[in-house]
Design an enzyme around this catalytic site. Sequence first.
Site, short mmCIF file in Angstrom:
data_model
loop_
_atom_site.label_atom_id
_atom_site.label_comp_id
_atom_site.label_asym_id
_atom_site.label_seq_id
_atom_site.Cartn_x
_atom_site.Cartn_y
_atom_site.Cartn_z
N ASP A 122 -8.98 1.68 -0.24
CA ASP A 122 -9.09 0.55 0.69
C ASP A 122 -10.12 0.83 1.78
OD1 ASP A 122 -7.00 -0.15 -0.85
OD2 ASP A 122 -5.48 -0.04 0.71
N SER A 164 -5.62 -5.15 2.36
CA SER A 164 -6.11 -4.09 3.24
C SER A 164 -6.32 -4.49 4.68
CB SER A 164 -7.41 -3.49 2.70
OG SER A 164 -7.15 -2.85 1.51
N ASP A 171 -6.33 5.62 -7.49
CA ASP A 171 -7.17 6.36 -6.53
C ASP A 171 -6.58 7.72 -6.17
OD1 ASP A 171 -5.18 5.18 -4.90
OD2 ASP A 171 -6.57 4.56 -3.32
C1 GLA Z 1 -2.76 0.59 -1.54
C2 GLA Z 1 -3.33 1.93 -1.10
C3 GLA Z 1 -4.51 2.34 -1.98
C4 GLA Z 1 -4.18 2.22 -3.46
C5 GLA Z 1 -3.53 0.88 -3.76
C6 GLA Z 1 -3.03 0.77 -5.18
O1 GLA Z 1 -3.65 -0.44 -1.28
O2 GLA Z 1 -3.76 1.86 0.23
O3 GLA Z 1 -4.91 3.64 -1.65
O4 GLA Z 1 -3.39 3.29 -3.88
O5 GLA Z 1 -2.43 0.62 -2.91
O6 GLA Z 1 -4.09 0.73 -6.07
#
Ligand code: GLA
Length: 373
Positions: free
Chosen positions: A171, A124, A35
């Site tokens: 997320d 998340s 991302d």
């Molecule tokens: C965490 C971060 C996201 C993303 C993931 C890995 O969840 O919050 O932004 O970078 O790691 O894919």
Amino acid sequence: MNQELLTVFQSQFQQPAQLEVHAAGRVNLIGEHTDYNDGFVLPTAIAQRATLQISKRVNSDQTVRLYSVQMNQKLEYNLGTETSTHGWLDYPQAVTQLLQFEGYEIAGFDALISSDVPLGSGLSSSAAFLVVLLRGIRGLFGLEITDLEIAKLAQRAENGAIVGARVGLMDQMACSLAHVGEALFIDFKTTQFERVPLPKTAELVIIHSGIMHSNAHDDGNRNYKTRRHECEKACELLGIKTLRDLEIGDLERINALPSPYSNRARHVVTENARVLKTVAAFKVGDLTRVGELFAESHASMRDDYDMSETEIDLLVEIATSNSSIYGARLTGGGFGGSIVALAKIGEGRVAGEKIALEYQHRTGITPKLLTPA
Ligand code: GLA
């Protein structure tokens, strides 16, 4: 509204709750650490979610009072005095500071937060907390903010000085926009997204490894922040703006970089290609192919991005050898957290329990089967 929580709200704040909102946790099916490299991701919402009940202050002052059900803790601060306290209150403080900075008209409020998105699971919990709070404030003060803007504000709140986690936008977008049973295929070059229904012939299995994940932690070179820097350095060495500028055809150039930059860039570029292939495989219902792509993704996270743990590799291996499972991989930011697996419909629970039991037996660590819930 949830009656049990209403009772708690009343006893904590001596007034009724005016509004209740929710935000789901998310599991990323594929597309890890892509991302913030302007790449592709494919998360979906999970059943676990954050719930917020909120009311305006009786005397319309600038005080924010928050009660966390899980922490059984009530904390307060005044709008305009937000500062880091290195605890969960940093999240609401980051949100209200940002909203005031952006000129939104808000005042003090009383809010109760309850969440069953497990902390440190890579699912998340922080984004769900930020999104649910923004939704509650939007509703309470009648702010005109779209769901995509909510996601962007939540990310800025998390990136800002108070929380200080330089995460991408996946997320927050997943928590704000995704639905259960349908994946969100996002292109971070444009933040445009497409909803991809998940086949009814399969179901997800999510198991928390029992090893805690955190985007904010600092453990030598094995953390989120270092990986981001390494991607930036790879771009610098290659003379490009973002790793999205590269494709599979550029692998020779990537392989010529010094390690670990070659590894990090190779993961991102091959992972982007795998997201596209997974979306295509889901669309034609080719679950065996999705399973293979999960396996390739895990190997890339383990070998090139160095974001897995020995125990998580074992958990993935146990899951992969189960006959009900098409494929499994680490999900989320890594360095701990959960695995996601795709199972034959109706077989997820039994398979998940069996996998968890064998993992516990072999590692001595207690895992948790989160989905099927
Ligand atoms: C965490 C971060 C996201 C993303 C993931 C890995 O969840 O919050 O932004 O970078 O790691 O894919």
